[in-house]
Design a protein around this motif. Structure first.
Motif, short mmCIF file in Angstrom:
data_model
loop_
_atom_site.label_atom_id
_atom_site.label_comp_id
_atom_site.label_asym_id
_atom_site.label_seq_id
_atom_site.Cartn_x
_atom_site.Cartn_y
_atom_site.Cartn_z
N ARG A 109 40.67 34.60 34.23
CA ARG A 109 41.17 34.04 32.30
C ARG A 109 42.56 34.41 31.91
N GLU A 110 43.81 34.19 33.00
CA GLU A 110 44.47 34.45 32.46
C GLU A 110 44.75 33.40 32.16
N ASP A 111 44.38 32.50 33.28
CA ASP A 111 44.68 31.03 32.90
C ASP A 111 44.09 30.42 31.70
N ARG A 112 43.29 31.07 31.30
CA ARG A 112 41.90 30.49 30.23
C ARG A 112 42.97 30.90 28.97
N PRO A 162 53.54 22.01 35.87
CA PRO A 162 52.48 21.30 37.02
C PRO A 162 52.83 22.34 37.70
N GLU A 163 53.84 23.20 38.28
CA GLU A 163 54.23 24.23 38.89
C GLU A 163 52.78 25.43 38.46
N THR A 164 52.94 25.78 37.04
CA THR A 164 51.44 26.81 36.57
C THR A 164 50.38 26.25 37.52
N PHE A 208 48.22 28.42 40.21
CA PHE A 208 46.94 29.07 40.16
C PHE A 208 46.11 28.50 40.84
N HIS A 209 45.79 27.23 41.26
CA HIS A 209 44.75 26.95 42.10
C HIS A 209 45.22 26.96 43.52
N GLU A 221 42.08 29.27 45.01
CA GLU A 221 41.35 29.47 46.57
C GLU A 221 41.56 30.23 47.52
N GLU A 222 42.19 31.83 47.61
CA GLU A 222 42.84 31.91 48.51
C GLU A 222 42.45 33.24 48.30
#
Length: 202
Positions: free
Chosen positions: A152-155, A182-184, A188-189, A193-194
């Motif tokens: 949700r925060e990424d959106r 790119p760092e963000t 996020f990814h 994944e974790e």
């Protein structure tokens, strides 16, 4: 005038200097700004646990931009930019942001990420495109194991970037151009994944 508002106030609180300017004696009276600055200075010199208390109190003294309340008078010097290029109002705002970020990091380091989340959100409410704060929030959700809040925060960040920079009236503009750094994206990814792996195990 001051005595009418503060009973039993000593006359010594107002000092008339030789240059003809009347000043408040800061050994007898202080403002929330003085207390805010003093607490930030003391927090910078002590270990995290002691700094935590000072930063919490300092944040309590901050009531928004300097002299911007409903009944506040307009003073040019508040917005004047000196050699630093930063006004006094902007300076205190930045100090508040830094204090909030440091307090959030202390909470995270102490294993209390849930207390850091509202601090990060408080900063993003004022500046939703602060990606260093968003990354700190991602790390909080990583520690809390909260995959849905991470997504949700990424959106929210992606929408904030479009709202801030995309011009719908420009046919040459493309909202997809405005992506996180790119760092963000990488952080996020990695965290997503974790957390997805952990969710699959449970």
């Amino acid at each position: 005038m001051l005595a009418r508002q503060v009973p039993n106030l000593s006359r010594d609180v107002v000092r008339a200097d030789r240059d003809g300017i009347c000043r408040l004696d800061t050994t007898l009276v202080s403002s929330d700004v003085h207390q805010f600055v003093s607490l930030l200075r003391s927090a910078a010199k002590v270990p995290p646990k002691e700094a935590e208390a000072a930063l919490e109190t300092a944040r309590g003294h901050y009531r928004g931009d300097l002299l911007s309340g409903h009944a506040a008078r307009f003073y040019e010097w508040v917005d004047e930019r000196g050699d630093s290029g930063v006004s006094l109002r902007e300076h205190y705002r930045e100090e508040y942001y830094r204090a909030t970020q440091r307090l959030a990091r202390i909470y995270v380091e102490e294993g209390r990420a849930e207390r850091a989340v509202p601090l990060c959100k408080d900063l993003l409410k004022a500046e939703p495109t602060l990606e260093d704060v968003v990354r700190e929030l991602y790390r909080c959700y990583q520690k809390l194991g909260d995959l849905s809040s991470l997504i949700r925060e990424d959106r929210h960040l992606r929408q904030a970037l479009r709202d801030a920079y995309y011009d719908p009236e420009d046919p040459q503009d493309d909202p997809e151009r405005y992506q996180p750094e790119p760092e963000t994206i990488g952080l996020f990814h990695t965290i997503r994944e974790e957390l997805e792996v952990e969710a699959g195990r449970s």
